[in-house]
Design an enzyme around this catalytic site. Structure first.
Site, PDB file in Angstrom:
ATOM      1  NE  ARG A   1     -15.965 -25.422 -21.499  1.00  0.00           N
ATOM      2  CZ  ARG A   1     -15.127 -25.715 -20.520  1.00  0.00           C
ATOM      3  NH1 ARG A   1     -14.447 -24.743 -19.940  1.00  0.00           N
ATOM      4  NH2 ARG A   1     -14.960 -26.959 -20.138  1.00  0.00           N
TER       5      ARG A   1
ATOM      6  CG  HIS B   1     -19.118 -24.866 -17.792  1.00  0.00           C
ATOM      7  ND1 HIS B   1     -20.162 -25.696 -18.120  1.00  0.00           N
ATOM      8  CD2 HIS B   1     -17.987 -25.590 -17.948  1.00  0.00           C
ATOM      9  CE1 HIS B   1     -19.682 -26.879 -18.461  1.00  0.00           C
ATOM     10  NE2 HIS B   1     -18.361 -26.846 -18.359  1.00  0.00           N
TER      11      HIS B   1
ATOM     12  CG  HIS C   1     -16.148 -22.415 -16.126  1.00  0.00           C
ATOM     13  ND1 HIS C   1     -16.159 -23.231 -15.017  1.00  0.00           N
ATOM     14  CD2 HIS C   1     -15.396 -23.050 -17.060  1.00  0.00           C
ATOM     15  CE1 HIS C   1     -15.453 -24.321 -15.270  1.00  0.00           C
ATOM     16  NE2 HIS C   1     -14.969 -24.238 -16.492  1.00  0.00           N
TER      17      HIS C   1
ATOM     18  CD  GLU D   1     -13.927 -31.330 -21.591  1.00  0.00           C
ATOM     19  OE1 GLU D   1     -14.610 -31.406 -20.563  1.00  0.00           O
ATOM     20  OE2 GLU D   1     -12.829 -30.738 -21.622  1.00  0.00           O
TER      21      GLU D   1
ATOM     22  NE  ARG E   1     -10.997 -22.416 -19.633  1.00  0.00           N
ATOM     23  CZ  ARG E   1     -11.399 -23.597 -19.177  1.00  0.00           C
ATOM     24  NH1 ARG E   1     -10.626 -24.652 -19.335  1.00  0.00           N
ATOM     25  NH2 ARG E   1     -12.555 -23.722 -18.570  1.00  0.00           N
TER      26      ARG E   1
END
Length: 537
Positions: free
Chosen positions: A287, A238, A349, A122, A384
Site C-alpha cells: 500500500r 489507503h 487509513h 490483496e 501494514r
C-alpha cells in the site's frame, strides 16, 4: 470537577471493535467480571468498515505452495525492516485458530459449493489467502457476530461513555478509568486492569476511511498514564477511496484492495497505467508503494487532473455481487463500475504505530493493556500488510484476556484504592485547522519545512482546556497525537514504508529502528531513549 458515580469490574475494555470484543468474550469465558465501554454505539467503531477480509493461511485451504511461513515473509517485506519478528510469527501462527474461534462464535465467511472458504488476494500478498464475508463486508460480519456473542454472553456494554483519563493508584499502577457519560457527568470505573482497544487516528486528516470516532483517544490516554508509544510517524494511506469531489472531508467510502486483487488496474485521466514499471507487483504492490505512486502521478497532472486517478474495474463482470459495498457507493454518486472507471485517491487509513505493547497486550504501565490499532505490537512495522489488522485484533484480543487473567492469578495486578480523579486539563487545537495543516504538510509526502509549519501552527493555536466533554477529549487527543507524529517524523530523515520524506528520499540502514515517544512532566510528547523500552515489547 470530581467523579459523581462509580462502577467496579476485574477488567475494563475500552472499545467495541474486533480486538476489544474478542478480549471481552475471552475474559468472560475465563470467569472475569468484564465491563466494555464505548463512547458511541457498540457498532460505531472502525471494524465494521473493513472490506477486504482476514489474511490467514488455513489448513487444507490455501494456494499450492502457500504457508504460514510465506505469510510471515510477506508481512516482514511490507513492514520495511521495522517489524518485530517474534510478534509477526506469533500473531500469524495463531491466526488459523483465531479465525476458527470467530466462526464458532457465529461469523459466516463466503464459501464455495464444496464448503471451502473463498479467498482473494490483496497488495503485498504472494498468494490468495484473504478470507472474506459478504463479498466486501467482512468487517460488518465480524462486528455483527461479536456483538451478538457479547449480548448472548451477557457481557455488560456501557455505550455513550468516553474514557477521559486513567485513574492511578498511589504506587503508579492503573486502577481504573475516569469517564464522562452522555450528559457529561464524570464517573469512575474501578478495575485492576484496563484494556485499550480504541482504534486509530484517521480523523487527524481531512479525508480518511475511518469513522468519526477515530480520534486517538486511547493513544493520548496511554501517554498521559506513562506508557510509551512507537512508530507513530507511520500512517498508512489507503491508495483507493472513492473520490467524491474536490475538498472531500471526513470518512470517504473505501474501494477495497481486493478489487485490484481480482483484476482492476489504476489509470490516469489519459488512460495510462499508473503502476506500470513502478514495482514488480504493479497494482498489487504494498500500500505504501501504491499510495506514494498515485500521489506522484497526481502531481504531474496528467490530462489536467491533479487530485485523483481512476480504478478501471470494467473487466470485472460480477462487480455488483462480488463487491456490493463498493458497487453501491459508486452508484450513489452516479458511477457505474461496469462501464465507468472509478475515481479514487489516497486517504488516511491505518496507524501502524501506537502504544508499545506485547502481543499479549501488556504495556510498560502496570494494569494498562493495549491491543488492536491503538497498540504497536511490532506486527506492522513501517507499513501494514493488507488484511493483517482484523487478524491482529482476533489473536491479540484472545491473548490479552488470557494475560490479564494470568496476571490477576499470580498477583501482578490486584484491586487497589485509586487516587480520587479530577477532570484533566490539556492543550486543545481547533480540529479543522489541525486537519488542514496535517493533510497539507504531514500526509504522504513530508519535508522538514512543512513539518516545522505544522509544529508552529499547533504551538500558537492550542489552548489549555479542561476535558469536560467528549468533543474536548477528542480534540485534545488529536492535538497530542499530531504533536507526537510531528516529533517523530521530523527526526526520521529517510523514507521508509508509510513515512515518505521528499527531502530524504532514500532508506537508511541507520534508521532501521523504531522511535519511542513519551510525555514530559508538562505533557509535551518527546522522543525517548530506546533503552526505556527494553523488555516492554
Amino acid at each position: 470537577m470530581a467523579a459523581r458515580w462509580e462502577a467496579r469490574a476485574d477488567l475494563i475494555v475500552v472499545g467495541t471493535g474486533v480486538a476489544g470484543l474478542t478480549a471481552a468474550l475471552r475474559a468472560r469465558e475465563l470467569g472475569l467480571r468484564v465491563l466494555v465501554v464505548t463512547k458511541a454505539a457498540g457498532d460505531d467503531g472502525n471494524t465494521r468498515w473493513a472490506q477486504g477480509g482476514v489474511a490467514v493461511v488455513m489448513e487444507d485451504q490455501h494456494d499450492p505452495g502457500d504457508s504460514v511461513a510465506r505469510h510471515i515473509e510477506d508481512t516482514l517485506t511490507a513492514g520495511a525492516g521495522l517489524c518485530d519478528d517474534v510478534a509477526v510469527t506469533t500473531i500469524i501462527t495463531d491466526g488459523p485458530q483465531a479465525v476458527a474461534r470467530l466462526r464458532e462464535r457465529g461469523a459466516v465467511f463466503d464459501a464455495k459449493p464444496d464448503g471451502l472458504l473463498e479467498r482473494t488476494r490483496e497488495g503485498g500478498h504472494s498468494a490468495f489467502r484473504v478470507v472474506h464475508a459478504g463479498g466486501d463486508a467482512t468487517g460488518a460480519e465480524v462486528e455483527r457476530a461479536l456483538l451478538k456473542a457479547t449480548v448472548d454472553g451477557r457481557v455488560p456494554l456501557l455505550e455513550n461513555h468516553v474514557a477521559v483519563d486513567a485513574v492511578k493508584t498511589p504506587l503508579g499502577a492503573v486502577g481504573g478509568l475516569l469517564v464522562l457519560d452522555g450528559n457529561g457527568v464524570p464517573g469512575v470505573l474501578t478495575a485492576p486492569a484496563v484494556l485499550l482497544a480504541t482504534g486509530g487516528i484517521g480523523q487527524m486528516y481531512q479525508a480518511t476511511s475511518n469513522p468519526s470516532v477515530a480520534t486517538g483517544d486511547g493513544l493520548a490516554l496511554a501517554l498521559r498514564a506513562g506508557a510509551l508509544a512507537a512508530d507513530v510517524e507511520f500512517i498508512q494511506f489507503h491508495p483507493t477511496v472513492l473520490y467524491t469531489g474536490r475538498g472531500a472531508r471526513g470518512r470517504c467510502p473505501l474501494v477495497t484492495e481486493a478489487v485490484r486483487g481480482e483484476g482492476a488496474v489504476l489509470i490516469d485521466a489519459t488512460g495510462a497505467r499508473v503502476m506500470k514499471g513502478v514495482h514488480p507487483l504493479e497494482d498489487l504492490a504494498p500500500r505504501d508503494v501504491v499510495a506514494a505512486a498515485i500521489t506522484r502521478h497526481m502531481a504531474a497532472e496528467p490530462g489536467g487532473v491533479d487530485d485523483h486517478v481512476f480504478l478501471d474495474a470494467t473487466a470485472l463482470h460480477d462487480m455488483a455481487s462480488r463487491f456490493p459495498t463498493v458497487y453501491s457507493a459508486c452508484v450513489s454518486v452516479g458511477i457505474d463500475p461496469a462501464v465507468d472507471p472509478i475515481p479514487v485517491a489516497p486517504a488516511a487509513h491505518f496507524a501502524c504505530g501506537g502504544v508499545v505493547s506485547t502481543v499479549d497486550g501488556r504495556t510498560g504501565v502496570t494494569g494498562l493493556y493495549a491491543i488492536g490499532e491503538v497498540a504497536r505490537t511490532g506486527l506492522h512495522g513501517a507499513n501494514r500488510l493488507a488484511s493483517n489488522s482484523l487478524l491482529e485484533g482476533l489473536v491479540c484480543g484472545t491473548r490479552a484476556a488470557e494475560a490479564v487473567a494470568a496476571d490477576l492469578a499470580v498477583g501482578l495486578i490486584a484491586p487497589a484504592r485509586a487516587v480520587d480523579p479530577v477532570l484533566p486539563t490539556a492543550p486543545v487545537a481547533d480540529r479543522d485547522l489541525l486537519q488542514r495543516v496535517m493533510s497539507r504538510y504531514a500526509a504522504i509526502g513530508r519535508d522538514a519545512e512543512g513539518l516545522d509549519v505544522v509544529g508552529s501552527v499547533l504551538d500558537v493555536s492550542t489552548v489549555d482546556k479542561q476535558l469536560e466533554s467528549r468533543e474536548l477529549v477528542e480534540d485534545a487527543a488529536l492535538t497530542l497525537a499530531a504533536r507526537a507524529l510531528i516529533a517523530a517524523a521530523q527526526e526520521r530523515t529517510e523514507s521508509r514504508g508509510c513515512h515518505v520524506r521528499t527531502d530524504h528520499t532514500s532508506r537508511s540502514e541507520a534508521w532501521q529502528r523504531s522511535q519511542l515517544v513519551r510525555l514530559t512532566p508538562t505533557g509535551q510528547p518527546v522522543l525517548a531513549d530506546p533503552v526505556l523500552a527494553e523488555g516492554v515489547a
